[in-house]
Design a protein around this motif. Structure first.
Motif, mmCIF file in Angstrom:
data_model
loop_
_atom_site.group_PDB
_atom_site.id
_atom_site.type_symbol
_atom_site.label_atom_id
_atom_site.label_comp_id
_atom_site.label_asym_id
_atom_site.label_seq_id
_atom_site.Cartn_x
_atom_site.Cartn_y
_atom_site.Cartn_z
ATOM 1 N N ILE A 75 61.369 46.490 -11.346
ATOM 2 C CA ILE A 75 61.386 46.136 -12.960
ATOM 3 C C ILE A 75 62.260 44.963 -13.008
ATOM 4 O O ILE A 75 61.727 44.074 -13.514
ATOM 5 C CB ILE A 75 62.259 47.343 -13.660
ATOM 6 C CG1 ILE A 75 61.177 48.453 -13.655
ATOM 7 C CG2 ILE A 75 62.283 46.593 -15.069
ATOM 8 C CD1 ILE A 75 61.928 49.633 -14.252
ATOM 9 N N LEU A 76 63.379 44.879 -12.140
ATOM 10 C CA LEU A 76 64.193 43.603 -12.471
ATOM 11 C C LEU A 76 63.613 42.418 -11.878
ATOM 12 O O LEU A 76 63.373 41.205 -12.248
ATOM 13 C CB LEU A 76 65.272 43.562 -11.837
ATOM 14 C CG LEU A 76 66.369 44.807 -12.576
ATOM 15 C CD1 LEU A 76 67.667 44.931 -11.808
ATOM 16 C CD2 LEU A 76 66.680 44.351 -13.844
ATOM 17 N N ASP A 77 62.933 42.661 -10.528
ATOM 18 C CA ASP A 77 62.258 41.707 -9.900
ATOM 19 C C ASP A 77 60.895 41.118 -10.916
ATOM 20 O O ASP A 77 60.557 39.910 -10.964
ATOM 21 C CB ASP A 77 61.387 42.060 -8.844
ATOM 22 C CG ASP A 77 62.443 41.691 -7.502
ATOM 23 O OD1 ASP A 77 63.461 41.051 -7.714
ATOM 24 O OD2 ASP A 77 62.374 42.547 -6.521
ATOM 25 N N HIS A 78 60.170 41.892 -11.507
ATOM 26 C CA HIS A 78 59.051 41.748 -12.296
ATOM 27 C C HIS A 78 59.587 40.826 -13.534
ATOM 28 O O HIS A 78 58.977 39.842 -13.923
ATOM 29 C CB HIS A 78 58.235 42.948 -12.877
ATOM 30 C CG HIS A 78 57.235 42.701 -13.788
ATOM 31 N ND1 HIS A 78 56.155 42.153 -13.509
ATOM 32 C CD2 HIS A 78 57.257 42.813 -15.271
ATOM 33 C CE1 HIS A 78 55.346 41.976 -14.540
ATOM 34 N NE2 HIS A 78 55.913 42.365 -15.492
ATOM 35 N N ILE A 79 60.480 41.248 -14.079
ATOM 36 C CA ILE A 79 61.218 40.467 -15.361
ATOM 37 C C ILE A 79 61.465 38.899 -14.783
ATOM 38 O O ILE A 79 61.159 38.032 -15.621
ATOM 39 C CB ILE A 79 62.499 41.008 -15.814
ATOM 40 C CG1 ILE A 79 61.931 42.279 -16.497
ATOM 41 C CG2 ILE A 79 63.148 40.009 -16.873
ATOM 42 C CD1 ILE A 79 63.317 43.280 -16.925
ATOM 43 N N ALA A 80 62.139 38.844 -13.991
ATOM 44 C CA ALA A 80 62.598 37.592 -13.232
ATOM 45 C C ALA A 80 61.507 36.599 -12.923
ATOM 46 O O ALA A 80 61.263 35.538 -13.208
ATOM 47 C CB ALA A 80 63.659 37.664 -12.063
ATOM 48 N N LYS A 81 60.423 37.434 -12.129
ATOM 49 C CA LYS A 81 59.281 36.464 -11.743
ATOM 50 C C LYS A 81 58.393 36.021 -12.815
ATOM 51 O O LYS A 81 57.837 34.869 -12.810
ATOM 52 C CB LYS A 81 58.320 37.347 -10.661
ATOM 53 C CG LYS A 81 59.252 37.638 -9.374
ATOM 54 C CD LYS A 81 58.381 38.671 -8.590
ATOM 55 C CE LYS A 81 59.266 39.247 -7.654
ATOM 56 N NZ LYS A 81 58.739 40.631 -7.139
#
Length: 360
Positions: free
Chosen positions: A275-281
């Motif tokens: 989830i965090l990776d998706h938000i950042a990317k």
């Protein structure tokens, strides 16, 4: 192009180094980012060039604040010129400028990011010193001293920007349709490299400078409340507007940095990390583009601050604005002496001149 791919790191689904951090992987994000950067370029380059011209060509005796604003405009204008590379990158969704330019452009962007916030911090520190120690500032903070401080700041920002030079490479990426493209992306090999770079960037380039800036303004307000006059001068309002504007536009970028750092503390297959990776990317391109807006916003702020001079002075209105902020100290001190009839050493006179004499 076939030879190029052999010289870059090729990303595969099983590659443990792959961070899938390409800012061009999201069509909506890249389109919006390209549009924002296009508008930023059209406003920022001529705007900052006009500021530089106003100071260099129109002002002979430059104050401390004017020198800092000149360097800020140079940093912002140079950063605006670099947006051309990012507009093409986002439009093509592929980095076509090679590995050296990949490292160099991002390094220069980081350098100018640090320079902007450090110059704003220096403005706030000088503002504090001018309010609390007006006589000492006028005697000891000469233009020669200021030039040395600014030169030292530029050397410092070039050194602390080195991680963006080291942790960046061109690589070949594949999307869901197995379409190959070149991306200029971080090359972190270990999770601690990600945590170090993004945490260091946010702490040194945002958090610590803003702690210093806020501390300066708290002390300034406390000092002003001790004086009889409760009046802000133009220079104070102008610097405060620059500080607030920079913070508003850079805050989302550094929030994404911290999300990226937080993601690295979770295991690879963790749902939270995904989830965090998706938000950042998905947000990196837009927040980076918003950060660029701060560099074209300052000329707009100067225009609003100096709008009263436009009708009378024409294109010289901005130079008149900067000359006005520089003359506030000597002009206000003279009025205090004339109105009160006190000696320079009188405490009431000192309080009045301390509040009003805020800039050099």
């Amino acid at each position: 192009m076939t030879n190029v791919t052999h010289s870059f790191h090729i990303v595969t689904p099983n590659d443990t180094n792959h961070e899938d951090d390409s800012v061009v992987s999201n069509d909506f994000s890249t389109t919006l980012g390209a549009l924002i950067l296009g508008l930023v370029f059209l406003l920022g380059v001529p705007g900052n060039l006009f500021v530089v011209w106003s100071i260099v060509a129109r002002i002979q005796r430059r104050s401390v604040t004017t020198l800092l604003i000149l360097n800020l405009a140079c940093a912002d204008g140079f950063l605006m010129a670099l947006t051309v590379f990012f507009i093409i990158y986002l439009a093509k969704q592929s980095w076509v400028f090679g590995n050296v330019m990949c490292k160099g452009v991002f390094y220069l962007c980081n350098t100018n990011m640090y320079a902007s916030i450090f110059l704003i911090t220096l403005m706030s520190i000088h503002r504090l010193l001018a309010v609390v120690f007006p006589r000492r500032v006028s005697r000891r903070i000469t233009r020669k001293v200021v030039r040395r401080v600014i030169l030292g700041m530029w050397v410092l920002v070039m050194l602390i920007s080195l991680p963006s030079l080291v942790f960046r490479d061109v690589r070949v990426d594949s999307d869901e349709k197995d379409k190959k493209r070149l991306v200029c992306a971080p090359n972190h090999t270990l999770p601690r490299h990600v945590r170090f770079q993004y945490a260091f960037e946010t702490v040194s380039g945002f958090f610590l400078p803003y702690v210093i800036i806020i501390t300066c303004y708290v002390m300034i307000l406390r000092r002003l409340r001790q004086t009889k006059f409760q009046r802000k001068v133009r220079s104070e309002n102008l610097i405060l507007a620059i500080v607030v504007t920079f913070g508003l536009f850079w805050l989302p970028y550094h929030v994404i940095n911290m999300i990226q750092v937080a993601a690295e503390w979770y295991p690879d297959n963790s749902p939270t990390r995904e989830i965090l990776d998706h938000i950042a990317k998905s947000s990196r391109a837009v927040t980076s583009a918003l950060a660029f807006i701060s560099s074209c916003a300052n000329p707009v702020l100067y225009t609003f601050a100096g709008k009263s001079y436009i009708k009378q002075n024409g294109l010289a209105f901005m130079a008149k604005l900067f000359e006005g902020t520089a003359s506030e100290q000597t002009g206000n001190k003279s009025r205090v002496l004339r109105n009160n009839g006190h000696n320079v050493g009188d405490s009431s006179n000192t309080n009045s001149s301390t509040q009003n004499g805020v800039i050099q």
